[in-house]
Enzyme design. Sequence first.
Site: not given
Length: 344
Positions: A181, A223
């Site tokens: 992420e 992500k």
Amino acid sequence: MRKKSMQQQLIDTARALVAPGKGILAADESTGTITKRLDSIGVESTEANRQAYRDLLFTTEGAEAFVSGVILFEETLFQSGLDGTPFTDLLTGKGVIPGIKVDKGAKPLAGSPDEKITEGLDGLRERLADYAKAGARFAKWRAVITIGDGIPTDYCIDTNAHALARYAALCQEAGIVPIVEPEVLMDGPHDIHRCEAVTERTLARVFDELLAQQVLLEGMLLKPNMVISGTECPQQAGVDEVAATTLRCLRRHVPAAVPGIVFLSGGQSDELATRHLNAMNQHGDAPWTLSFSYGRALQAPALAAWSGKSDNVPAAQQAYYRRARCNGAAARGQYTDAMEQDAA
Ligand code: 13P
């Protein structure tokens, strides 16, 4: 042989997390962050209240049709629900995969105090072994990239990309699917083009490092932020522009070997986060599955409806179910306005 079966397990888990029409609930707020959320509804952040709130989410009937996995904070991974069932068993029993946030938070970057570096690599191999034993099958590490005057620096992007790849490699060694992420924050007056340029720079470095550190792309998920106007930008890009720009940016930098991209919501309103995801899926020809790993955009209406009162649990669960259903539909490009009105 052994190595191959571990790889296949990673690939299978990554694919299951982005099964058609399903995405991930990020309920991994650290104690500091969940305290802020509970403060906002006037509820004290005790362990019992945090447990009651997570229990409400995880016991929502039918949400598992749209939620493939839940990211937990460490406290929750080792906690039980209100009826005494360990949360990991409760989730697994519904076919929902338990995951774990493993980073130790974003801290000021030495020498560049307006930027952040995510900590948590020391001892991570040992923690991952414990988390795997407790039932976690995937993990999350969030790096934060800030847009501002003269930032992000290459220094910030490089160090965070390096740490993300070190984390991802350690996860895969432990049989845990890493969710990588790198979040380019939406705060600030910058426009969507600046967000695109910074997201491009960030993703380019992240994938350089993932490849250099031998991360199996088929056994991970990305992500990212969506490519979007800064919150204080006077010229807010519309849904179609956000969808087209985000897709262009991702196509340029995310190898097709990655099975899925699960967006964060990052402070977008819940409905807008759903609309953006839906618009991207309506384009229809992306090489990866595009789905969600939302925190606030899945939880905000439920949190408000609950307000810490057990009488409100059914209303809160209905609110969470509605967001899960709408986002599940958006993951297929089949979201409609009417779904916002439907009762659970
Ligand atoms: P938001 O969707 O609220 O951005 O949270 C997702 C997440 O897990 C951030 O790390």
